[in-house]
Design a protein around this motif. Sequence first.
Motif, mmCIF file in Angstrom:
data_model
loop_
_atom_site.group_PDB
_atom_site.id
_atom_site.type_symbol
_atom_site.label_atom_id
_atom_site.label_comp_id
_atom_site.label_asym_id
_atom_site.label_seq_id
_atom_site.Cartn_x
_atom_site.Cartn_y
_atom_site.Cartn_z
ATOM 1 N N HIS A 142 5.207 -2.883 0.719
ATOM 2 C CA HIS A 142 5.694 -3.219 -0.619
ATOM 3 C C HIS A 142 5.635 -4.728 -0.865
ATOM 4 O O HIS A 142 5.392 -5.169 -1.994
ATOM 5 C CB HIS A 142 7.113 -2.684 -0.808
ATOM 6 N N GLU A 143 5.855 -5.526 0.180
ATOM 7 C CA GLU A 143 5.701 -6.978 0.050
ATOM 8 C C GLU A 143 4.300 -7.323 -0.423
ATOM 9 O O GLU A 143 4.100 -8.188 -1.284
ATOM 10 C CB GLU A 143 5.953 -7.659 1.407
ATOM 11 N N LEU A 189 1.969 -5.133 -1.823
ATOM 12 C CA LEU A 189 1.602 -4.486 -3.087
ATOM 13 C C LEU A 189 2.203 -5.204 -4.290
ATOM 14 O O LEU A 189 1.613 -5.198 -5.375
ATOM 15 C CB LEU A 189 2.056 -3.025 -3.081
ATOM 16 N N ASP A 190 3.364 -5.826 -4.113
ATOM 17 C CA ASP A 190 4.022 -6.503 -5.230
ATOM 18 C C ASP A 190 3.437 -7.880 -5.517
ATOM 19 O O ASP A 190 3.643 -8.424 -6.604
ATOM 20 C CB ASP A 190 5.527 -6.641 -4.953
ATOM 21 N N THR A 206 1.597 6.142 -2.680
ATOM 22 C CA THR A 206 2.414 4.985 -3.029
ATOM 23 C C THR A 206 1.529 3.790 -3.391
ATOM 24 O O THR A 206 1.760 3.102 -4.398
ATOM 25 C CB THR A 206 3.342 4.601 -1.865
ATOM 26 N N CYS A 260 -0.967 -6.242 5.985
ATOM 27 C CA CYS A 260 0.029 -5.227 6.341
ATOM 28 C C CYS A 260 -0.593 -4.236 7.315
ATOM 29 O O CYS A 260 -1.707 -3.744 7.093
ATOM 30 C CB CYS A 260 0.516 -4.499 5.090
ATOM 31 N N ASP A 278 5.674 -4.068 6.087
ATOM 32 C CA ASP A 278 6.242 -3.638 4.807
ATOM 33 C C ASP A 278 5.173 -3.755 3.729
ATOM 34 O O ASP A 278 4.906 -4.840 3.216
ATOM 35 C CB ASP A 278 7.448 -4.504 4.455
ATOM 36 N N SER A 332 0.990 7.288 2.867
ATOM 37 C CA SER A 332 1.290 6.143 2.004
ATOM 38 C C SER A 332 0.271 5.938 0.891
ATOM 39 O O SER A 332 0.468 5.102 0.015
ATOM 40 C CB SER A 332 1.397 4.865 2.844
ATOM 41 N N ARG A 352 1.342 2.206 -7.188
ATOM 42 C CA ARG A 352 1.733 0.808 -7.442
ATOM 43 C C ARG A 352 0.582 0.016 -8.039
ATOM 44 O O ARG A 352 0.790 -0.816 -8.937
ATOM 45 C CB ARG A 352 2.207 0.159 -6.135
#
Length: 269
Positions: free
Chosen positions: A186-187, A189-190, A209, A168, A184, A206, A213
């Motif tokens: 979040h893609e 981190l998930d 965040t 990322c 992105d 960020s 997470r």
Amino acid sequence: MKNTDELLAAVLAGEHGPRPADLVATSVFWAHHGTRLAGGDTTYLNQYLLVRLGDSFGGCAFEAGEVDPSLCRDASGTPVDTLLCEGPRPLRIAALDAYLSSVRPHREATEAEPVTLPAGTPETRALARDAAVAGLLDIDTGAQVGLIGVVNPLVAAIRKRGGTPLLCDFNLRTTQWGDPVTDDMHEVLDAADAVVATGMTLSNGSFDTVLGRCRERGVPLVVYAQTGSAVARAFLGQGVTALSAEPFPFSQFSAEPTTLYRYRVAADA
């Protein structure tokens, strides 16, 4: 401590050392440089805001156009509490980093492991630095490693450790080998089994965040920091599991041996 806002409030309240209102930043200065490593097709353009406080420096990278160099004239010689509360975020992070570095310099931290980067070319020094960062990863072969902030030598170092990079970056779309890079986080981190994040996350806001997470998922978080290295250190054991701290002057500004400092949270912490 949950986030950087809580850390800042604690520093302003004098919970980490001298009251910032009683300290003055000797100088605030600005550096802009570009780098293209041999064999690569990416030119990295970096801007840094630096704050000197006594015998320590604080640094924060920022995006082009985010800070005007005239800020340095206005901010130099200013009480630290003013820098912590006013101005753009990169200035506040650089001042916070300078304060925490002054209170407890990396060179005096007994829990830090000094790593000397060898004299040599930019390529030699970048490879050594990124190998030191990747060496903080404790992963199984094939583990998916989220990389928030992409530099090609670190991608290679993660692969050498047996990891599969999930990439990322806000400015890159592919690596020099054609690996896709998403914007992105979040893609990443998930899905990641472990995360490596640059200190630039402190500059763009960020970091909290990413930290939150990784805490939620119980995922190891390694931070490699020129930006805010002492700020990231404050979260060791509170979401950050390992840190490569590189205080100013940064490795790319010298061909001589320089030192970075590696921190690890004990396995039973």
